[in-house]
Design a protein around this motif. Structure first.
Motif, PDB file in Angstrom:
ATOM      1  N   ARG A   7       0.834  -1.203   0.000  1.00  7.37           N
ATOM      2  CA  ARG A   7       0.000   0.000   0.000  1.00  7.37           C
ATOM      3  C   ARG A   7       0.867   1.251   0.000  1.00  7.37           C
TER       4      ARG A   7
ATOM      5  N   LEU B 103      -0.435   4.931   0.174  1.00  2.00           N
ATOM      6  CA  LEU B 103      -1.612   5.789   0.248  1.00  2.00           C
ATOM      7  C   LEU B 103      -1.330   7.221  -0.205  1.00  2.00           C
TER       8      LEU B 103
ATOM      9  N   CYS C 204      -3.373   7.434  -3.199  1.00  2.00           N
ATOM     10  CA  CYS C 204      -4.807   7.178  -3.066  1.00  2.00           C
ATOM     11  C   CYS C 204      -5.593   8.447  -3.389  1.00  2.00           C
TER      12      CYS C 204
ATOM     13  N   CYS D 225     -11.869   0.412  -3.964  1.00  2.00           N
ATOM     14  CA  CYS D 225     -11.438  -0.741  -3.172  1.00  2.00           C
ATOM     15  C   CYS D 225     -12.478  -1.084  -2.109  1.00  2.00           C
TER      16      CYS D 225
ATOM     17  N   VAL E 191      -6.916  -4.694  -5.283  1.00  2.00           N
ATOM     18  CA  VAL E 191      -5.737  -4.334  -6.079  1.00  2.00           C
ATOM     19  C   VAL E 191      -6.128  -4.183  -7.543  1.00  2.00           C
TER      20      VAL E 191
ATOM     21  N   CYS F   6      -8.188  -0.878  -7.974  1.00  2.00           N
ATOM     22  CA  CYS F   6      -7.539   0.404  -7.701  1.00  2.00           C
ATOM     23  C   CYS F   6      -7.112   1.068  -9.012  1.00  2.00           C
TER      24      CYS F   6
ATOM     25  N   ALA G   6      -1.996   3.017  -5.643  1.00  2.00           N
ATOM     26  CA  ALA G   6      -2.109   2.988  -4.184  1.00  2.00           C
ATOM     27  C   ALA G   6      -2.072   1.567  -3.649  1.00  2.00           C
ATOM     28  N   LEU G   7      -2.592   0.616  -4.414  1.00  2.00           N
ATOM     29  CA  LEU G   7      -2.559  -0.789  -4.052  1.00  2.00           C
ATOM     30  C   LEU G   7      -1.839  -1.546  -5.151  1.00  2.00           C
TER      31      LEU G   7
END
Length: 462
Positions: free
Chosen positions: A104, A106, A109, A115, A159, A162, A166-167
């Motif tokens: 991750r 973030l 994000c 997600c 995942v 996303c 971010a993932l």
């Protein structure tokens, strides 16, 4: 976003929306609306939102795992957004690598909640949700625990959903977009999930849910997402082995095939075709299974051919064949998801058929279906069950007989269905006379009132 240009003024919703931009994800569409999703106002506001997102997004595209697959960059390109003249708002976040499968970051994000929606609406696990307010808002588990210490099943659906980096997959061997994508069927269980394998240099570098997967609908389990590393394991055999003087040694394919052919011919000549049997792998495709039986029957002249899948599926094939006249699945997952009542007997779907488990949970959560769970152990479906019956190990048949006896004794059957679709129904009724609720309780340990509640048209509330 979209712009409501015209509407029937008799509607309160329309009169309040007219003349303003509305968010398409939360604004209901009403009769009489004329909606424009590509007007100058809409595109201008949409570009502004993307600029704001990019202002707080790190400029790491060259090293980001998403590469050309980043949907934020694709949308920015479509809208003609390049240079961002807003003041940068850096988002400081550490890359979390403690998880065995998922990494991750973030700082990338954009709080799109894809997600979270994948977790809640597709997998129906509820492991992650938003936490914090304002700039501190982020998707996280309860109490911000690591994923492996939460209810997360590490299925990898988040995942795949996303849109940014971010993932990401933790154990990735290649970053960016793979030049070749091969769509195939996941080999791990019988659900038949479509999986897209990204290939570079004749190696599988990533697996993600198939875009056209009618079975899995954009989801996979942990095996389907991260279990493909066995393909390139150094422990796999890359050449045939033959036994010489009790020891295995490597051989060429020509040598191995010649030896197999000569030995099969020798055994057939010495003992007849019935002295030879062929056993296929349960991992083979239908086409490979067909070729195997053709070889057995047409070349060797034997009908002794079988497949490894019967080791696990024989009971279901025999039971379904004798009970409903068809030795296989009689319906598809969409029908299961639209059922009013679902009964699961002795099956841990989270382990054996995760995608079927997703469909059952969606039916309960989204459509209010009743779930009767018959299992002595607690499974992940237990919190979704309207009624959980826990018979002793090996007493499932007695419990099912007791439930059938209640249905017949209390006239809960569909008479038209019984007369049209069943044979020897009277014999079945006679065989169930001894299966009273009290007798079933003695055998199974299930309280007598529970088998009487299970066949009811309306199940008790969860």
């Amino acid at each position: 976003a979209y712009e409501v240009q015209e509407c029937d003024w008799s509607s309160d919703v329309c009169s309040s929306d007219l003349g303003r931009l509305a968010a398409s994800c939360v604004t209901p569409i009403d009769a009489g609306m004329v909606i424009n999703t590509e007007s100058e106002r809409v595109l201008d506001r949409r570009a502004t939102v993307v600029r704001l997102l990019l202002a707080s997004h790190p400029d790491t595209c060259m090293v980001c795992d998403k590469g050309n697959r980043c949907q934020l960059r694709q949308i920015a390109t479509d809208l003609g957004v390049g240079f961002v003249d807003f003041e940068r708002i850096p988002q400081v976040a550490e890359i979390e690598e403690v998880n065995p499968f998922i990494e991750r970051d973030l700082s990338k994000c954009i709080l799109c909640a894809r997600c979270i929606r994948a977790d809640h609406e597709l997998v129906v696990q509820g492991a992650i949700d938003y936490t914090g307010r304002g700039f501190a808002s982020k998707p996280a588990t309860l109490n911000d625990l690591p994923l492996e210490r939460s209810d997360c099943t590490l299925c990898g659906t988040c995942v795949a959903a996303c849109p940014t980096g971010a993932l990401m997959e933790k154990r990735r061997v290649f970053s960016g977009s793979a030049p070749v994508v091969v769509s195939t069927i996941c080999p791990f269980c019988g659900c038949g999930c479509t999986v897209d394998l990204e290939v570079k240099g004749n190696r599988i570098v990533r697996a993600r849910p198939g875009e056209n997967g009618a079975v899995n609908r954009g989801t996979l389990c942990v095996r389907g997402s991260f279990g493909h590393d066995f393909v390139h394991s150094p422990d796999r055999l890359t050449s045939p082995l033959v036994k010489v003087d009790g020891e295995l040694r490597e051989a060429s394919w020509d040598e191995a095939l010649d030896r197999v052919a000569s030995e099969l011919g020798r055994i057939r000549d010495a003992h007849g075709p019935s002295g030879v049997a062929l056993f296929g792998s349960s991992k083979c495709t239908n086409e490979e299974g067909y070729l195997l039986q053709r070889f057995a029957r047409c070349v060797l002249g034997t009908n002794n051919v079988d497949n490894g899948s019967r080791l696990y599926g024989t009971a279901g094939i025999v039971g379904l064949g004798s009970a409903v006249g068809f030795p296989g699945t009689t319906n598809h997952l969409d029908a299961l998801e639209h059922s009013d009542v679902i009964m699961v007997i002795g099956a841990d779907l989270a382990s054996s058929a995760p995608i079927v488990g997703y469909a059952v949970k969606r039916a309960v959560r989204n459509r209010g279906a009743g779930l009767i769970l018959i299992d002595p152990q607690r499974t992940p479906l237990a919190p979704f069950a309207s009624l959980w019956l826990r018979p002793g190990v090996g007493t499932d048949a007695a419990l099912a007989s007791g439930m059938a006896a209640v249905i017949i004794a209390e006239a809960l059957t569909d008479e038209e269905f019984v007369s049209r679709k069943t044979d020897n129904f009277e014999a079945l009724s006679d065989s169930l006379r001894d299966y009273t609720p009290q007798h079933v309780e003695e055998i199974t340990g299930v309280p007598a009132q529970q088998p009487r509640r299970a066949p009811r048209p309306s199940l008790p509330a969860r």
